[in-house]
Design a protein around this motif. Structure first.
Motif, PDB file in Angstrom:
ATOM      1  N   LEU A   1       4.143  -9.887  49.058  1.00 47.54           N
ATOM      2  CA  LEU A   1       2.855  -9.190  49.128  1.00 47.54           C
ATOM      3  C   LEU A   1       2.668  -8.479  50.467  1.00 47.54           C
ATOM      4  O   LEU A   1       2.105  -7.380  50.520  1.00 47.54           O
ATOM      5  N   VAL A   2       3.154  -9.081  51.548  1.00 47.18           N
ATOM      6  CA  VAL A   2       3.082  -8.421  52.850  1.00 47.18           C
ATOM      7  C   VAL A   2       3.942  -7.161  52.856  1.00 47.18           C
ATOM      8  O   VAL A   2       3.528  -6.109  53.355  1.00 47.18           O
ATOM      9  N   VAL A   3       5.143  -7.248  52.280  1.00 46.99           N
ATOM     10  CA  VAL A   3       6.014  -6.072  52.183  1.00 46.99           C
ATOM     11  C   VAL A   3       5.343  -4.989  51.351  1.00 46.99           C
ATOM     12  O   VAL A   3       5.380  -3.799  51.697  1.00 46.99           O
ATOM     13  N   SER A   4       4.708  -5.363  50.263  1.00 44.29           N
ATOM     14  CA  SER A   4       3.995  -4.399  49.426  1.00 44.29           C
ATOM     15  C   SER A   4       2.885  -3.712  50.214  1.00 44.29           C
ATOM     16  O   SER A   4       2.711  -2.490  50.120  1.00 44.29           O
ATOM     17  N   PHE A   5       2.136  -4.473  51.007  1.00 43.15           N
ATOM     18  CA  PHE A   5       1.066  -3.903  51.818  1.00 43.15           C
ATOM     19  C   PHE A   5       1.620  -2.913  52.834  1.00 43.15           C
ATOM     20  O   PHE A   5       1.072  -1.825  53.034  1.00 43.15           O
ATOM     21  N   ILE A   6       2.729  -3.273  53.475  1.00 42.63           N
ATOM     22  CA  ILE A   6       3.323  -2.387  54.479  1.00 42.63           C
ATOM     23  C   ILE A   6       3.825  -1.102  53.838  1.00 42.63           C
ATOM     24  O   ILE A   6       3.622  -0.002  54.364  1.00 42.63           O
TER      25      ILE A   6
ATOM     26  N   VAL B   1       1.735  -1.581  40.349  1.00 44.17           N
ATOM     27  CA  VAL B   1       3.062  -1.999  39.913  1.00 44.17           C
ATOM     28  C   VAL B   1       3.915  -2.378  41.115  1.00 44.17           C
ATOM     29  O   VAL B   1       4.706  -3.319  41.045  1.00 44.17           O
ATOM     30  N   LEU B   2       3.756  -1.658  42.216  1.00 45.66           N
ATOM     31  CA  LEU B   2       4.505  -1.986  43.433  1.00 45.66           C
ATOM     32  C   LEU B   2       4.149  -3.388  43.919  1.00 45.66           C
ATOM     33  O   LEU B   2       5.026  -4.181  44.253  1.00 45.66           O
ATOM     34  N   LYS B   3       2.862  -3.705  43.912  1.00 48.86           N
ATOM     35  CA  LYS B   3       2.417  -5.021  44.366  1.00 48.86           C
ATOM     36  C   LYS B   3       2.953  -6.123  43.450  1.00 48.86           C
ATOM     37  O   LYS B   3       3.456  -7.147  43.910  1.00 48.86           O
ATOM     38  N   ALA B   4       2.866  -5.901  42.136  1.00 51.10           N
ATOM     39  CA  ALA B   4       3.364  -6.905  41.191  1.00 51.10           C
ATOM     40  C   ALA B   4       4.874  -7.045  41.308  1.00 51.10           C
ATOM     41  O   ALA B   4       5.412  -8.165  41.240  1.00 51.10           O
ATOM     42  N   GLY B   5       5.571  -5.937  41.469  1.00 52.09           N
ATOM     43  CA  GLY B   5       7.026  -5.993  41.601  1.00 52.09           C
ATOM     44  C   GLY B   5       7.461  -6.734  42.841  1.00 52.09           C
ATOM     45  O   GLY B   5       8.389  -7.552  42.801  1.00 52.09           O
ATOM     46  N   CYS B   6       6.818  -6.462  43.962  1.00 56.01           N
ATOM     47  CA  CYS B   6       7.160  -7.166  45.202  1.00 56.01           C
ATOM     48  C   CYS B   6       6.830  -8.652  45.097  1.00 56.01           C
ATOM     49  O   CYS B   6       7.580  -9.496  45.596  1.00 56.01           O
ATOM     50  N   LEU B   7       5.720  -8.983  44.446  1.00 55.32           N
ATOM     51  CA  LEU B   7       5.358 -10.389  44.277  1.00 55.32           C
ATOM     52  C   LEU B   7       6.390 -11.112  43.422  1.00 55.32           C
ATOM     53  O   LEU B   7       6.865 -12.195  43.775  1.00 55.32           O
ATOM     54  N   LEU B   8       6.769 -10.517  42.290  1.00 53.02           N
ATOM     55  CA  LEU B   8       7.756 -11.158  41.417  1.00 53.02           C
ATOM     56  C   LEU B   8       9.126 -11.256  42.081  1.00 53.02           C
ATOM     57  O   LEU B   8       9.835 -12.248  41.913  1.00 53.02           O
TER      58      LEU B   8
END
Length: 133
Positions: A116-121, A67-74
């Motif tokens: 996506l980079v922010v989500s990865f970090i 959900v974090l990855k999808a949220g950051c992407l959106l």
């Protein structure tokens, strides 16, 4: 404008729905067969040996779900559209269709990738904080 995408999305949603129904029926039948074969303590031992994600769909405490990855992407896609809109309205010239599509497409891709980079970090920092790495 994007009317040609509607049949593709409808077909994809219908296909996904049919797949999920069959998957539900097959998994339910498999579980019933396992329960019939095992009794008492053997069933409890088998259920404990399964991975956590196999029995429940809730992520274990301490893990970061997708959900974090999808949220950051959106969020990145939204900021990209907003940035493209502001950039085109800030320019004094009247951009052509190709210019507008390039600005919107480029800004959406850049900000989506940045999300996506922010989500990865964030995931990596949470994993280090939990002591997983």
């Amino acid at each position: 404008m994007f009317n040609f995408l509607t049949p593709i999305f409808v077909l994809g949603i219908i296909t996904l729905g049919i797949y999920k129904v069959f998957e539900l029926l097959v998994c339910r039948q498999e579980r019933r067969m396992i329960i019939e074969k095992m009794e008492g303590a053997a069933l409890a031992d088998y259920l404990k040996s399964l991975p956590a994600g196999r029995l429940n769909t809730v992520a274990p405490v301490g893990t970061v779900p997708g959900v974090l990855k999808a949220g950051c992407l959106l969020l990145g896609l939204g900021f990209g559209l907003l940035f493209g809109f502001i950039l085109l309205n800030w320019c004094a010239c009247d951009p052509s269709y190709e210019m507008r599509s390039a600005v919107y497409g480029g800004s959406v891709l850049c900000f989506g990738g940045l999300g996506l980079v922010v989500s990865f970090i964030v995931e990596r920092s949470l994993a280090r904080k939990d002591g997983k790495e």
